[in-house]
Design a protein around this motif. Structure first.
Motif, mmCIF file in Angstrom:
data_model
loop_
_atom_site.group_PDB
_atom_site.id
_atom_site.type_symbol
_atom_site.label_atom_id
_atom_site.label_comp_id
_atom_site.label_asym_id
_atom_site.label_seq_id
_atom_site.Cartn_x
_atom_site.Cartn_y
_atom_site.Cartn_z
ATOM 1 N N LEU A 344 -11.489 11.377 10.912
ATOM 2 C CA LEU A 344 -12.395 10.775 12.057
ATOM 3 C C LEU A 344 -13.680 10.254 11.412
ATOM 4 O O LEU A 344 -14.080 8.901 11.911
ATOM 5 C CB LEU A 344 -12.951 12.040 12.627
ATOM 6 C CG LEU A 344 -12.172 12.624 13.725
ATOM 7 C CD1 LEU A 344 -12.978 13.891 14.549
ATOM 8 C CD2 LEU A 344 -12.573 11.612 14.808
ATOM 9 N N SER A 345 -14.141 10.316 10.208
ATOM 10 C CA SER A 345 -15.172 9.665 9.538
ATOM 11 C C SER A 345 -14.781 8.218 9.156
ATOM 12 O O SER A 345 -15.578 7.355 9.365
ATOM 13 C CB SER A 345 -15.534 10.526 8.215
ATOM 14 O OG SER A 345 -14.466 10.271 7.180
ATOM 15 N N GLY A 346 -13.600 8.299 8.692
ATOM 16 C CA GLY A 346 -12.740 7.195 8.472
ATOM 17 C C GLY A 346 -12.737 5.913 9.664
ATOM 18 O O GLY A 346 -12.756 4.938 9.614
ATOM 19 N N ILE A 347 -12.920 6.679 10.773
ATOM 20 C CA ILE A 347 -12.820 5.776 12.017
ATOM 21 C C ILE A 347 -14.175 5.444 12.418
ATOM 22 O O ILE A 347 -14.479 4.179 12.566
ATOM 23 C CB ILE A 347 -12.071 6.555 13.296
ATOM 24 C CG1 ILE A 347 -10.635 6.912 12.720
ATOM 25 C CG2 ILE A 347 -12.110 5.673 14.452
ATOM 26 C CD1 ILE A 347 -9.857 8.159 13.582
ATOM 27 N N LEU A 348 -14.913 6.363 12.832
ATOM 28 C CA LEU A 348 -16.397 6.274 13.510
ATOM 29 C C LEU A 348 -17.594 5.477 12.724
ATOM 30 O O LEU A 348 -18.225 4.778 13.134
ATOM 31 C CB LEU A 348 -16.803 7.575 13.976
ATOM 32 C CG LEU A 348 -15.944 8.506 14.802
ATOM 33 C CD1 LEU A 348 -16.654 9.760 15.118
ATOM 34 C CD2 LEU A 348 -15.911 7.514 16.034
ATOM 35 N N VAL A 349 -17.342 5.591 11.248
ATOM 36 C CA VAL A 349 -18.384 5.074 10.343
ATOM 37 C C VAL A 349 -18.360 3.418 10.524
ATOM 38 O O VAL A 349 -19.414 2.885 10.530
ATOM 39 C CB VAL A 349 -18.122 5.297 8.991
ATOM 40 C CG1 VAL A 349 -17.026 4.683 8.440
ATOM 41 C CG2 VAL A 349 -19.699 5.080 8.343
ATOM 42 N N PHE A 350 -17.222 2.743 11.152
ATOM 43 C CA PHE A 350 -17.289 1.261 11.201
ATOM 44 C C PHE A 350 -17.349 0.664 12.789
ATOM 45 O O PHE A 350 -17.438 -0.181 12.886
ATOM 46 C CB PHE A 350 -15.879 0.904 10.520
ATOM 47 C CG PHE A 350 -15.632 1.260 9.212
ATOM 48 C CD1 PHE A 350 -16.626 0.793 8.174
ATOM 49 C CD2 PHE A 350 -14.835 2.176 8.743
ATOM 50 C CE1 PHE A 350 -16.337 0.896 6.807
ATOM 51 C CE2 PHE A 350 -14.784 2.548 7.386
ATOM 52 C CZ PHE A 350 -15.650 1.896 6.329
ATOM 53 N N VAL A 351 -17.494 1.795 13.656
ATOM 54 C CA VAL A 351 -18.064 1.239 14.993
ATOM 55 C C VAL A 351 -19.090 0.327 15.061
ATOM 56 O O VAL A 351 -19.096 -0.685 15.909
ATOM 57 C CB VAL A 351 -17.896 2.577 15.858
ATOM 58 C CG1 VAL A 351 -18.500 1.981 17.328
ATOM 59 C CG2 VAL A 351 -16.641 3.332 15.802
ATOM 60 N N PRO A 352 -20.256 0.543 14.212
ATOM 61 C CA PRO A 352 -21.381 -0.184 14.607
ATOM 62 C C PRO A 352 -21.076 -1.545 14.030
ATOM 63 O O PRO A 352 -21.703 -2.581 14.928
ATOM 64 C CB PRO A 352 -22.563 0.571 13.434
ATOM 65 C CG PRO A 352 -22.131 1.868 13.459
ATOM 66 C CD PRO A 352 -20.464 1.923 13.540
ATOM 67 N N GLN A 353 -20.361 -1.938 12.803
ATOM 68 C CA GLN A 353 -19.979 -3.249 12.375
ATOM 69 C C GLN A 353 -19.248 -3.753 13.344
ATOM 70 O O GLN A 353 -19.313 -5.044 13.629
ATOM 71 C CB GLN A 353 -19.645 -3.076 11.153
ATOM 72 C CG GLN A 353 -20.402 -3.034 9.950
ATOM 73 C CD GLN A 353 -19.928 -3.324 8.633
ATOM 74 O OE1 GLN A 353 -18.594 -3.184 8.349
ATOM 75 N NE2 GLN A 353 -20.875 -3.820 7.957
ATOM 76 N N ILE A 354 -18.087 -3.145 13.903
ATOM 77 C CA ILE A 354 -17.346 -3.854 14.979
ATOM 78 C C ILE A 354 -17.947 -4.286 16.245
ATOM 79 O O ILE A 354 -17.759 -5.336 16.755
ATOM 80 C CB ILE A 354 -16.156 -3.033 15.107
ATOM 81 C CG1 ILE A 354 -15.203 -2.987 13.865
ATOM 82 C CG2 ILE A 354 -15.202 -3.198 16.384
ATOM 83 C CD1 ILE A 354 -14.152 -1.778 13.911
ATOM 84 N N MET A 355 -18.700 -3.380 16.567
ATOM 85 C CA MET A 355 -19.377 -3.666 17.852
ATOM 86 C C MET A 355 -20.538 -5.131 17.566
ATOM 87 O O MET A 355 -20.475 -5.790 18.643
ATOM 88 C CB MET A 355 -20.215 -2.450 18.299
ATOM 89 C CG MET A 355 -19.547 -1.362 18.881
ATOM 90 S SD MET A 355 -20.624 -0.080 19.374
ATOM 91 C CE MET A 355 -21.081 -0.515 20.845
#
Length: 705
Positions: A344-355
């Protein structure tokens, strides 16, 4: 009350606001598929136009006239000529751009002569007013003989009136005009009369299209031969007939506009758009501005995302440490902490950059600057075998290669389209962003030039530019091997500059984050769990030997127990199924500066590139004692067998370049196969990209080590 359904096709010129109107009418009641037998998007949605009457609205691809050139224009053409077995509209909404009325009326006049019930929705009236154009809508309605409704989908203006006109047309209060817009019969009188003997339901104008394009219609052999014989008998000339028709239409359009449209002297007023284009499309400054825009884009991605990413990373680090203290030592707690939480950490940590990346790209599209990028780069693109239209799929490739490759359908030239498909995966998609981010943070110092320009942001921009340069080089080489001879034209309509629709930007950001978390997240979680199992278990005898060896060593040296425990976990990981697989790969990847853990990540990344981070999170969690450490810290502390760090500048740059150039995406290969209708091109793509990635990564490692 029983509901009545009516099928309505939405048609119009490109850039006339068709998508906005479709979205406004249908809201969230949309679905997307493909037209049968053609890889062209088929968007449809429901809309209640009156109590008890529901319209199924089909958004047909934009087209300038009824003489199609591209695959998507043929889709619209076949629906309008009633040659599509699945899409059978009862009536049409025809969107016309008021600020380009003369050109739009050509298509309007052709549709009228097809004898379809039609409602004309007049858009861009606000822009027409800014240009000093005044339109007598009622007069225009009388001249055309069909309802004309002014609309502004962005502001929801005119939509109730449009629905009312559609309902009245469905009730047959409005019908197709009885008289033709131009005297079509005069274009080929004898041939039309002969066609109508055998096809009595055809109008004069439909008959002309049967004579011109019958080879593309679903007619049996006898009827095809019949039409051919009529053409030969009456010496029907398609080119001359088409030219005569267009001349007559524009002559009538000129007369209509003279009475109903007031236009200013074109020399009196230069629009804001034209003034801005003089700067943004300047032969020198234009390119400098483009590079500056891209520079700001990537600096912003790093700068704006830094704080939320750090917060998410810290939260998961604290959560892992806390869970390891309160949960008992058992296989299920190990699975939960090192499999599920690490994944989960490997997924959610990059959400800000993708948004943030998608938000900024949406702003560029909404403002109209994206189309200018196509215009600016056409000259460069032609030198490498492409044209300006190739830029849009390439820029879309920064987000995701799958829809980007599908958008290459708009390129009419087959060779240029194929070259665009072959090089688009070299653009750094958002799936590579997590890999670049963690590796840049590991091996590139967080310094600032002049106190404001981030070195890490510059490296990120350099990677994106390297992808573009490699794509252009590959296209230049490939153009000599693809033997398709076809003339190429670049015609692009530049939309006016507009303020971005912030609601649209936010909706896009949220939707892309959802897609990343749900679609990519599922893959990452599944692979993280499989990796946890492969990393936690191994051949029974090998694992037993490791346990026995370290139990004896602990018994002999009790004071060294903490060090021996860490060595035991490392040894168990190396003897697990994942470790064995990684060790077998090591000889192939050692020349690139990688260890066996990176080798495993390279394999799992073929499911999806962003899996790299989940793989690392799992591998370093399973083999590590300290669950409170951040993944970045664990990777920074990683050592090879000789004690040297795994992630040096040379190895980090080499790995970033490998991920930049390698074809590690099964979804992309699948869509290339679908678009090219052959396995030949996806196989070529897989081989050339993997080979290119290996060679360039090896060169980078050798130069930097």
């Amino acid at each position: 009350m029983q509901k009545r359904n009516v099928n309505i096709a939405l048609v119009g010129n490109p850039n006339s606001g068709k998508t906005s109107l479709f979205n406004t009418l249908t809201g969230l009641n949309q679905k997307v598929g493909n037209f049968p037998g053609v890889t062209v998007d088929k968007k449809s949605g429901n809309c209640e136009i009156a109590p008890g009457t529901v319209a199924n609205i089909i958004d047909l691809p934009g087209t300038y006239s009824l003489y199609p050139k591209r695959a998507d224009e043929w889709v619209t053409y076949k629906v309008l000529l009633e040659q599509d077995d699945e899409v059978k509209p009862d009536m049409l909404i025809l969107l016309a751009d008021a600020s380009n009325l003369k050109r739009n009326l050509l298509f309007v006049s052709q549709i009228i002569d097809l004898k379809f019930p039609v409602v004309v929705a007049l858009s861009m009236l606000d822009l027409a007013q800014k240009k000093g154009i005044s339109i007598d809508v009622e007069g225009l309605e009388r001249e055309l003989g069909v309802p004309v409704i002014p609309v502004n989908p962005r502001k929801n203006k005119g939509i109730p009136q449009l629905k009312k006109a559609l309902f009245q047309t469905a009730q047959q209060l409005y019908k197709a005009p009885a008289r033709d817009f131009i005297p079509n019969r005069e274009l080929a009188e004898d041939a039309i009369e002969n066609i109508q003997i055998h096809f009595p339901s055809l109008s004069d104008y439909q008959s002309i299209h049967y004579l011109i394009n019958h080879e593309n219609f679903a007619l049996d052999n006898d009827k095809q031969e019949l039409v051919e014989s009529i053409e030969a008998k009456h010496k029907f000339n398609p080119t001359k007939t088409q030219a005569d028709e267009i001349m007559k239409r524009y002559h009538r359009i000129k007369q209509i506009m003279a009475v109903n449209v007031s236009e200013p002297d074109p020399l009196q007023k230069t629009l804001f758009t034209e003034k801005l284009d003089k700067i943004l499309l300047h032969r020198r400054w234009g390119y400098l501005i483009l590079l500056s825009v891209l520079f700001l884009l990537f600096q912003s991605v790093f700068w704006l995302a830094q704080f939320p990413m750090d917060a998410i990373e810290w939260s998961f680090g604290e959560l892992g440490g806390w869970l390891s203290k309160i949960l008992p030592e058992a296989w299920w707690s190990n699975l939960f902490i090192n499999g599920i939480v690490a994944g989960l950490s490997g997924i959610l940590v990059f959400v800000p950059q993708i948004m943030i990346l998608f938000g900024l790209i949406t702003i560029l599209e909404d403002t109209g600057y994206m189309a200018r990028i196509s215009f600016l780069t056409d000259k460069l693109m032609r030198k490498v075998g492409l044209n300006g239209k190739s830029v849009m799929p390439m820029i879309s490739g920064f987000a995701c290669a799958v829809p980007a490759i599908m958008s290459a359908r708009n390129i009419e030239n087959k060779k240029e389209r194929l070259l665009t498909i072959l090089i688009t995966p070299l653009m750094s998609c958002s799936a590579r962003l997590p890999v670049f981010t963690i590796l840049i943070a590991l091996v590139i110092p967080a310094k600032k030039i002049w106190g404001i320009i981030s070195v890490q942001g510059l490296v990120m921009m350099g990677l994106y530019l390297l992808g573009v340069v490699m794509a252009l080089i590959v296209s230049y080489v490939a153009k000599w091997f693809i033997k398709i001879q076809e003339k190429s034209f670049f015609i692009l309509e530049l939309p006016v500059y507009r303020a971005p629709r912030w609601k649209n930007v936010i909706v896009t950001m949220v939707n892309k984050a959802k897609i990343f978390v749900t679609d990519a997240g599922k893959v990452i979680m599944v692979i993280s769990l499989i990796l946890w199992a492969l990393s936690s278990y191994g051949p029974t005898q090998r694992m037993h030997n490791v346990e026995q060896k370290y139990a004896e060593m602990k018994q002999a040296n009790p004071s060294d127990a903490p060090i021996l425990e860490k060595q035991r976990k490392t040894a168990l990981l190396e003897n697990s199924y994942a470790g064995i697989l990684g060790k077998k790969l090591e000889p192939v990847i050692t020349p690139l500066g990688y260890d066996w853990k990176i080798g495993i990540a390279l394999i799992t990344s073929f499911a999806a590139r962003e899996v790299f981070v989940g793989t690392m999170a799992t591998l370093y969690s399973v083999g590590d004692d300290d669950d409170g450490l951040l993944l970045r810290q664990k990777m920074a502390a990683a050592r090879k067998a000789d004690g040297s760090p795994v992630y040096t500048v040379a190895a980090g740059v080499s790995l970033m370049i490998f991920y930049l150039l390698a074809m590690q995406c099964m979804s992309t290969l699948a869509v290339v196969k679908r678009e090219t209708r052959s396995w030949k091109w996806p196989v070529i793509q897989l081989v050339y990209m993997t080979g290119l990635a290996y060679v360039v990564s090896w060169l980078a490692y050798e130069l930097l080590k």
